[in-house]
Each structure stands twice: as structure tokens, then as C-alpha cells.
Design a protein around this motif. Structure first.
Motif, PDB file in Angstrom:
ATOM      1  N   ALA A  18       0.869  -1.186   0.000  1.00 44.83           N
ATOM      2  CA  ALA A  18       0.000   0.000   0.000  1.00 44.83           C
ATOM      3  C   ALA A  18       0.900   1.229   0.000  1.00 44.83           C
ATOM      4  O   ALA A  18       1.645   1.459   0.962  1.00 44.83           O
ATOM      5  CB  ALA A  18      -0.905  -0.001   1.225  1.00 44.83           C
ATOM      6  N   ASP A  19       0.863   1.982  -1.091  1.00 42.65           N
ATOM      7  CA  ASP A  19       1.643   3.214  -1.177  1.00 42.65           C
ATOM      8  C   ASP A  19       0.697   4.353  -0.792  1.00 42.65           C
ATOM      9  O   ASP A  19      -0.184   4.735  -1.562  1.00 42.65           O
ATOM     10  CB  ASP A  19       2.173   3.376  -2.609  1.00 42.65           C
ATOM     11  N   VAL A  20       0.886   4.862   0.418  1.00 44.35           N
ATOM     12  CA  VAL A  20      -0.019   5.902   0.913  1.00 44.35           C
ATOM     13  C   VAL A  20       0.695   7.269   0.944  1.00 44.35           C
ATOM     14  O   VAL A  20       0.461   8.078   1.845  1.00 44.35           O
ATOM     15  CB  VAL A  20      -0.615   5.541   2.300  1.00 44.35           C
ATOM     16  N   ALA A  21       1.531   7.494  -0.074  1.00 46.44           N
ATOM     17  CA  ALA A  21       2.270   8.758  -0.169  1.00 46.44           C
ATOM     18  C   ALA A  21       1.328   9.946   0.039  1.00 46.44           C
ATOM     19  O   ALA A  21       1.631  10.875   0.785  1.00 46.44           O
ATOM     20  CB  ALA A  21       2.949   8.858  -1.528  1.00 46.44           C
ATOM     21  N   HIS A  22       0.187   9.891  -0.622  1.00 49.07           N
ATOM     22  CA  HIS A  22      -0.720  11.035  -0.559  1.00 49.07           C
ATOM     23  C   HIS A  22      -1.496  11.109   0.749  1.00 49.07           C
ATOM     24  O   HIS A  22      -1.771  12.192   1.252  1.00 49.07           O
ATOM     25  CB  HIS A  22      -1.696  10.995  -1.744  1.00 49.07           C
ATOM     26  N   PHE A  78      -3.646  -4.526   7.262  1.00 46.36           N
ATOM     27  CA  PHE A  78      -3.774  -5.466   6.143  1.00 46.36           C
ATOM     28  C   PHE A  78      -2.515  -5.621   5.285  1.00 46.36           C
ATOM     29  O   PHE A  78      -2.216  -6.722   4.831  1.00 46.36           O
ATOM     30  CB  PHE A  78      -4.943  -5.026   5.251  1.00 46.36           C
ATOM     31  N   ALA A  79      -1.819  -4.521   5.022  1.00 36.73           N
ATOM     32  CA  ALA A  79      -0.734  -4.564   4.022  1.00 36.73           C
ATOM     33  C   ALA A  79       0.492  -5.320   4.549  1.00 36.73           C
ATOM     34  O   ALA A  79       0.721  -5.404   5.753  1.00 36.73           O
ATOM     35  CB  ALA A  79      -0.339  -3.148   3.635  1.00 36.73           C
ATOM     36  N   ASP A  80       1.279  -5.862   3.615  1.00 39.57           N
ATOM     37  CA  ASP A  80       2.570  -6.465   3.974  1.00 39.57           C
ATOM     38  C   ASP A  80       3.627  -5.380   4.070  1.00 39.57           C
ATOM     39  O   ASP A  80       4.545  -5.455   4.869  1.00 39.57           O
ATOM     40  CB  ASP A  80       2.996  -7.473   2.895  1.00 39.57           C
ATOM     41  N   VAL A  81       3.507  -4.396   3.178  1.00 39.14           N
ATOM     42  CA  VAL A  81       4.455  -3.284   3.150  1.00 39.14           C
ATOM     43  C   VAL A  81       3.653  -2.000   2.927  1.00 39.14           C
ATOM     44  O   VAL A  81       2.685  -1.992   2.155  1.00 39.14           O
ATOM     45  CB  VAL A  81       5.479  -3.434   1.989  1.00 39.14           C
ATOM     46  N   VAL A  82       4.060  -0.932   3.607  1.00 37.92           N
ATOM     47  CA  VAL A  82       3.441   0.383   3.404  1.00 37.92           C
ATOM     48  C   VAL A  82       4.561   1.372   3.097  1.00 37.92           C
ATOM     49  O   VAL A  82       5.548   1.432   3.836  1.00 37.92           O
ATOM     50  CB  VAL A  82       2.662   0.836   4.660  1.00 37.92           C
TER      51      VAL A  82
END
Ligand SMILES: Cc1ncc(COP(=O)(O)O)c(C=O)c1O
Length: 419
Positions: free
Chosen positions: A205-209, A225-229
Motif C-alpha cells: 500500500a503506497d499511501v504517499a498522498h 492489512f498490508a505487507d508493506v506500506v
């Protein structure tokens, strides 16, 4: 040019840029105004120190203070997002979001593995494997991995998770990535993880924004939930240029060595300290008010623009950004962005779902409220800005009207100075 003249000129340009930021309104959703404390940390002597390697495992002497800083910032990152240090690892050295994503993909995947991510025109990001529709590989992520994309539903302009599931079954990727630069709706991280799990893929999950909105509890967290953020630190999180990578404990080592020595050399210690200051600011109770207000302002702006006949992609926003598809107004994204700049309203041209324009002249513009909210603006100002956007677009060839709006924008901006 003599060095003295060059220095004077550069100092002069920095002060001109400060003035520009003060007198115009920054409506680009990936921008913000950092605090004086963040700026001081980033401009500090920390930039003089070389410190290759992770904190506690350096290749250079003289790093005990830099180690303390990096350990503190890592702990603050885990604390801010309520993460258990026994389950999550964190890396704060990636210089940018794109490098953070490259460290994750090269750390966890074999070269040539399949990656499934959000289509760029539907809001995805270049660093998620983007290649041009004709197949040209324009990013390192598309050169190293075989990239595939999922798209929004053409009617709702939102994700249909049933279709994402089907796409994942067809593609059989090793990693599924969510997140992007211009998707105005909430992403269902639980559903994305289920889809990834069903095909044996990692979920990034890329939550840059959204990082600041998540920290301020105004937007759902991907962490359960994510394995990597991954996240950049300069957008809603209101820190300096930089990035943070969080990964499940068993994955963090591979990502860390992909970053150093795999991609980067010495970390930007001054930026890491600046990130720490931003994390501390995001822990303050008032940051929750900030995050909530960012969204209220974006929604106020979206509603007003819709009333004025604009096609707001997906019919609105759940976060800090909105996307206007200007095809019904017969204005290109480039023409719109240039006209708005003349009116001191700074936006960017952007692709929209199912775009028929070219990437350098797409059909939309992207607007965001993180920076104006940092200045203290509320819904009333957001609506006023929407009215100015409309007036400027309607009068895009009338320099005198654009200048008149520009003056009014500056008057408002001066009432809300940047930090
Ligand atoms: C979702 C997403 N990921 C990654 C990035 C890349 O960040 P950077 O510009 O720091 O490389 C961005 C930047 O806009 C982004 O929006």
C-alpha cells in the motif's frame, strides 16, 4: 559568473520563491508548507555527516549522534501509526517515494516478476511499473519488472474490486500495489489484501498522498492489512522531501539491503531529522483537526465546482484531492493550468480516467487542499477559490480578468501567511 554574484543571485531567488509561495495559493495536492522547525532541521549541520549503513551498523566512525537521531525517528514513525515494533520494521533513509518503492520491489521480487498496479490515467504512480500505452518502458520499475495495471470502473470511476480480483487471477502477479497520485476515493485495503493473498502476492500500500490523513485518523489505515506500506513525507504528512518504508518484520531486512547498498549510498541525515520533527508535529492533537479540515476543504471545493458544472472525477472526493475532467468544458489541462497560474492559483495538469489527450496535454487538472489548510483556510475560502477557478477558466483568454483575480487571490493569501 563570479561566485559572489552567483551566491547573491541564488539567495535572491530563494527569497523570490518564498514571496511566490506567500502570494499565490498552492493547490497541488502533493505540496504543503512545512514548519520553521522542520526547515531548521533540514538546513542543519547534520548534512555534513556521512553515515552509510543502518543505525547501529555504520561503515563510518563518528555516527553515535546520527544513530540516536535515526533510532528516535524510527520509533516515532512506529508510534505515530500505532505499530507494534515486534511485528513491524521501519526504514527512514529512502530519499524519495520512488526510491522507497524501488527498494521494496527489488528487495522482495526477482527481476522480471509480475507486478499489478493502478493504471496511471486512473491515478496510479510512475514508480509502480508505469509504461506507455504503446508498451514503451519509461520507468526503471517497468524495465525491471513485468507490469500490468488495473483500472477504475468507467461508469463510477471507482475501483470495482471484483474486477481487480479477476485481473489478479489473469495476471498472477507476485506483488499488487495500491495507491496513487490522483485517485480521490478511499481504497479498501482489506479487500486489496484479500485479493493479493488469493493469488499469493505481496500487498504494497503506497499511501504517499494519504499519510498525514491516516496519521490524523481522518482516513482508513492500511496497516492492519498490508505487507508493506510506503509513504512520502512531504505531502499531507507535512514533512520534508523524503520517504518512510514500513514492512512486516520478516520482510524488512531484504528491503533494507535493497536500499543500501542496493540503491543508495549515504542517507540524508538532515532530512531524516526533519521527518522526525514532522512526525512529532503530527502527534499533536491539533494535527487531527488539520487532517479533518483538509478533507472538509476538498469536499467544499468539489461540491462548489460541481454546482458550477464541472465534471469532478468520481463525483467528489474522500480525501485531500480532486480531479476535474475538463472535456465537457472543451478546455485542455494545459490551457487550464496556465490560465490559473496567471490568476495566482497553482494547480497541475493531470490525466483523467479514460483520457483521450496526450500525457503532456491531458484532459484534466488536479487540485488539493493540504497547503491552503496549513495556512488556516476553511470551507468558506475553499468555496471562494472554486469560484475564482471558474471565473479564471471562463476568462482564460482575458489577461485583465486573470490579473484582477490574481490580485484578489494575493490579498486572501496574505491574510493566511505560510509558516
Ligand atoms: C503514490 C505516490 N508514490 C510515490 C511517489 C513518488 O514520490 P517522489 O516524488 O518522492 O519520488 C508519489 C509522488 O507524487 C506518489 O504520489
Amino acid at each position: 559568473m563570479p561566485y559572489k554574484k552567483l551566491t547573491t543571485e541564488l539567495k535572491n531567488l530563494i527569497s523570490q520563491e518564498e514571496d511566490r509561495q506567500n502570494t499565490q495559493l498552492q493547490l497541488i495536492p502533493s505540496e504543503n508548507h512545512v514548519s520553521k522547525d522542520v526547515r531548521e532541521a533540514v538546513g542543519s549541520v547534520l548534512m555534513n555527516k556521512y553515515s552509510e549503513g543502518a543505525a547501529g551498523k555504520r561503515y563510518y566512525q563518528g555516527n553515535h549522534i546520527i544513530d540516536d537521531i535515526e533510532f528516535l525517528v524510527k520509533k516515532a514513525a512506529l508510534d505515530l501509526f500505532d505499530l507494534d515494533p515486534n511485528q513491524w520494521g521501519v526504514i527512514v533513509q529512502a530519499a524519495t517515494g520512488s526510491i522507497a518503492n524501488l527498494a521494496v520491489t527489488t528487495g522482495l521480487l526477482e527481476t522480471g516478476s509480475r507486478v499489478l498496479s493502478m493504471h496511471l490515467y486512473d491515478g496510479g504512480h510512475l514508480s509502480h511499473g508505469w509504461k506507455l500505452p504503446d508498451g514503451k518502458k519509461v520507468t526503471i520499475s517497468s524495465k525491471l519488472f513485468e507490469s500490468y495495471f488495473y483500472m477504475v470502473d468507467p461508469d463510477t470511476q471507482r475501483f470495482d474490486y471484483g474486477k481487480v480480483q479477476k485481473r489478479a487471477e489473469e495476471v498472477q502477479p507476485k506483488m499488487i500495489i495500491s495507491g496513487g497520485t490522483a485517485y480521490p476515493r478511499t481504497i479498501d485495503h482489506e479487500r486489496m489484501k484479500q485479493i493479493a493473498q488469493s493469488v499469493g502476492a505481496y500487498y504494497l500500500a503506497d499511501v504517499a498522498h494519504e499519510a498525514g490523513l491516516i496519521a490524523g485518523k481522518a482516513y482508513p489505515s492500511p496497516f492492519p492489512f498490508a505487507d508493506v506500506v510506503t509513504m512520502t513525507t512531504r505531502k499531507t504528512l507535512r514533512g520534508p522531501v523524503g520517504a518512510i518504508i514500513f514492512a512486516r518484520k520478516e520482510l524488512i531486512g531484504q528491503i533494507e539491503s535493497a536500499l543500501f547498498p542496493g540503491i543508495q549510498g549515504g542517507p540524508l541525515n538532515h532530512s531524516i531529522a526533519g521527518i522526525g520533527i514532522a512526525l512529532a508535529e503530527a502527534m499533536k492533537p491539533e494535527f487531527k483537526d488539520y487532517a479533518a479540515q483538509v478533507i472538509k476543504n476538498a469536499q467544499a471545493m468539489a461540491n462548489k465546482l460541481q454546482e458550477l458544472g464541472y465534471h469532478v472525477v468520481s463525483g467528489g472526493t474522500d480525501k485531500h484531492l480532486l480531479l476535474l475532467d475538463l472535456r465537457n468544458k472543451e478546455i485542455s489541462g494545459t490551457v487550464a493550468a496556465l490560465a490559473l497560474e496567471k490568476a495566482n492559483l497553482i494547480v497541475n495538469k493531470n490525466t483523467v480516467p479514460n483520457d483521450t489527450g496526450k500525457p503532456w496535454n491531458p484532459s484534466g487538472i488536479r487540485l488539493g487542499t493540504p497547503a491552503i489548510t496549513t495556512r488556516g483556510m476553511k470551507e468558506q475560502e475553499a468555496e471562494k477559490i472554486a469560484l475564482w477557478i471558474h471565473e479564471a477558466l471562463e476568462n482564460r483568454d482575458e489577461t485583465s480578468v486573470l490579473e484582477k483575480i490574481g490580485k484578489a487571490v494575493t490579498e486572501l493569501a496574505k491574510k493566511f501567511p505560510i509558516p
